[in-house]
Design a protein around this motif. Structure first.
Motif, PDB file in Angstrom:
ATOM      1  N   UNK A   1      37.195  20.745 -53.072  1.00  0.00           N
ATOM      2  CA  UNK A   1      35.933  21.385 -53.423  1.00  0.00           C
ATOM      3  C   UNK A   1      35.060  21.658 -52.201  1.00  0.00           C
ATOM      4  N   UNK A   2      35.099  20.737 -51.207  1.00  0.00           N
ATOM      5  CA  UNK A   2      34.289  20.949 -50.014  1.00  0.00           C
ATOM      6  C   UNK A   2      34.743  22.156 -49.228  1.00  0.00           C
ATOM      7  N   UNK A   3      36.059  22.320 -49.086  1.00  0.00           N
ATOM      8  CA  UNK A   3      36.609  23.469 -48.368  1.00  0.00           C
ATOM      9  C   UNK A   3      36.363  24.759 -49.154  1.00  0.00           C
ATOM     10  N   UNK A   4      36.495  24.678 -50.484  1.00  0.00           N
ATOM     11  CA  UNK A   4      36.242  25.861 -51.323  1.00  0.00           C
ATOM     12  C   UNK A   4      34.770  26.259 -51.241  1.00  0.00           C
ATOM     13  N   UNK A   5      33.891  25.263 -51.119  1.00  0.00           N
ATOM     14  CA  UNK A   5      32.459  25.529 -50.978  1.00  0.00           C
ATOM     15  C   UNK A   5      32.177  26.272 -49.680  1.00  0.00           C
ATOM     16  N   UNK A   6      32.789  25.822 -48.566  1.00  0.00           N
ATOM     17  CA  UNK A   6      32.592  26.495 -47.281  1.00  0.00           C
ATOM     18  C   UNK A   6      33.156  27.905 -47.302  1.00  0.00           C
ATOM     19  N   UNK A   7      34.304  28.066 -47.926  1.00  0.00           N
ATOM     20  CA  UNK A   7      34.949  29.374 -47.977  1.00  0.00           C
ATOM     21  C   UNK A   7      34.137  30.377 -48.791  1.00  0.00           C
ATOM     22  N   UNK A   8      33.567  29.914 -49.899  1.00  0.00           N
ATOM     23  CA  UNK A   8      32.838  30.816 -50.801  1.00  0.00           C
ATOM     24  C   UNK A   8      31.345  30.871 -50.519  1.00  0.00           C
ATOM     25  N   UNK A   9      30.853  29.967 -49.653  1.00  0.00           N
ATOM     26  CA  UNK A   9      29.418  29.872 -49.358  1.00  0.00           C
ATOM     27  C   UNK A   9      28.610  29.530 -50.617  1.00  0.00           C
TER      28      UNK A   9
ATOM     29  N   UNK B   1      40.574  23.616 -56.105  1.00  0.00           N
ATOM     30  CA  UNK B   1      40.514  25.025 -56.497  1.00  0.00           C
ATOM     31  C   UNK B   1      41.636  25.789 -55.803  1.00  0.00           C
ATOM     32  N   UNK B   2      41.836  27.032 -56.217  1.00  0.00           N
ATOM     33  CA  UNK B   2      42.814  27.899 -55.565  1.00  0.00           C
ATOM     34  C   UNK B   2      42.123  29.189 -55.138  1.00  0.00           C
ATOM     35  N   UNK B   3      42.752  29.894 -54.219  1.00  0.00           N
ATOM     36  CA  UNK B   3      42.206  31.165 -53.755  1.00  0.00           C
ATOM     37  C   UNK B   3      42.135  32.191 -54.877  1.00  0.00           C
ATOM     38  N   UNK B   4      42.987  32.050 -55.879  1.00  0.00           N
ATOM     39  CA  UNK B   4      42.980  32.987 -57.007  1.00  0.00           C
ATOM     40  C   UNK B   4      41.682  32.920 -57.807  1.00  0.00           C
ATOM     41  N   UNK B   5      40.899  31.845 -57.616  1.00  0.00           N
ATOM     42  CA  UNK B   5      39.646  31.707 -58.350  1.00  0.00           C
ATOM     43  C   UNK B   5      38.475  32.395 -57.651  1.00  0.00           C
TER      44      UNK B   5
ATOM     45  N   UNK C   1      35.935  26.342 -63.842  1.00  0.00           N
ATOM     46  CA  UNK C   1      36.512  24.994 -63.829  1.00  0.00           C
ATOM     47  C   UNK C   1      37.560  24.898 -62.722  1.00  0.00           C
ATOM     48  N   UNK C   2      37.662  23.761 -62.069  1.00  0.00           N
ATOM     49  CA  UNK C   2      38.672  23.590 -61.023  1.00  0.00           C
ATOM     50  C   UNK C   2      40.082  23.697 -61.609  1.00  0.00           C
ATOM     51  N   UNK C   3      41.022  24.089 -60.749  1.00  0.00           N
ATOM     52  CA  UNK C   3      42.408  24.177 -61.190  1.00  0.00           C
ATOM     53  C   UNK C   3      42.979  22.804 -61.515  1.00  0.00           C
TER      54      UNK C   3
END
Length: 278
Positions: free
Chosen positions: A4-12, A41-45, A28-30
């Motif tokens: 989730x932390x990396x997904x947060x940085x990626x998506x801002x 999460x996945x990049x598809x989200x 919802x998370x994968x």
């Protein structure tokens, strides 16, 4: 999968927001680790998250966004939701433009007079009123006071409970005063009250109105100055008079013997007709 932390940085998008979107079922998370409770999460989200953010930028609520992301909605339902938001935004812009115009009017006054305006004006929306009233034409201020005193006295003697501050409506002020004494009452009052001669306080109702309102503090002797200032404000702000003025006695001689303590609200029924005077 992405923590989730990396997904947060990626998506801002803040982690706290992602967690909230999970709680309300919006994104919802994968996968959630059953031992650590870490969300993945996945990049598809990302496309779904981008759609959420784009709809949020349009001013839609999260509840509305969830509905728009529902595949069961028809194109017409989607158009309807967006048209409703379009209308809300246009109304907001209109309201802000009027607020801006009032700010500009006040600035012009300060620039001309080098002081704050002497009155503060509000645009208000009144409710439908159940009333007892009597309308008469009188020659002068003494006649106005006589009819007011007679009407108020008869209503109080009859045990009528006032449902608001009494007032006078002025239908015309040529050589005489075409005035109407109005006493707001509960809907349960259904009978008029006899006065001297064949006259009586009649039961009726007044419609809801949009009014330009201001307060006059002090004696009635200089209330004309407040009327003049309110009339000027109405013209400068692009409004027109659409009904008789209401002079509402919030604190009157019945409550205080000191004229300096009188408090009167003046209401002009108005409608918007033009852009404010620049």
């Amino acid at each position: 999968m992405i923590k989730i932390g990396d997904f947060s940085q990626l998506s801002q998008v803040p982690v706290k927001t992602l967690r909230y979107y999970d709680e309300i079922g919006l994104l919802k998370p994968t996968h959630i680790d059953p031992f650590t409770s870490y969300r993945y999460y996945t990049l598809d989200q990302l496309p779904r998250l981008n759609r959420i953010l784009a709809l949020k930028e349009l001013g839609l609520s999260l509840e509305q966004i969830a509905m728009l992301l529902d595949d069961d909605l028809t194109p017409e339902q989607i158009r309807g939701m967006l048209r409703l938001k379009q209308a809300e935004i246009r109304q907001h812009i209109h309201d802000e433009q009027e607020r801006l115009a009032r700010v500009e009017t006040r600035l012009r006054y300060i620039e001309m007079e080098n002081k704050m305006p002497t009155i503060d004006v509000l645009i208000k929306h009144t409710d439908v009123l159940n009333v007892l009233s009597i309308r008469e034409v009188v020659p002068d201020g003494a006649g106005i006071s006589r009819v007011i005193g007679e009407a108020f006295g008869a209503a109080m003697s009859a045990g009528v409970r006032f449902a608001g501050a009494p007032f006078v409506m002025y239908h015309g002020t040529d050589s005489n005063f075409d005035m109407e004494v109005v006493i707001p009452v509960e809907a349960s009052v259904q009978q008029g009250i006899p006065l001297a001669g064949d006259r009586r306080l009649a039961v009726g109702s007044l419609p809801a109105l949009t009014v330009a309102s201001t307060l006059h503090k002090g004696s009635y002797a200089n209330i004309g100055e407040t009327y003049a200032a309110l009339t000027q404000w109405i013209g400068e702000n692009g409004y027109a008079f659409v009904g008789p003025v209401r002079e509402i006695y919030l604190t009157s001689p019945n409550e205080t013997p000191n004229p300096a303590d009188y408090l009167t609200e003046i209401q002009f029924p108005v409608e918007k007709i033009a852009q404010p005077v620049s």
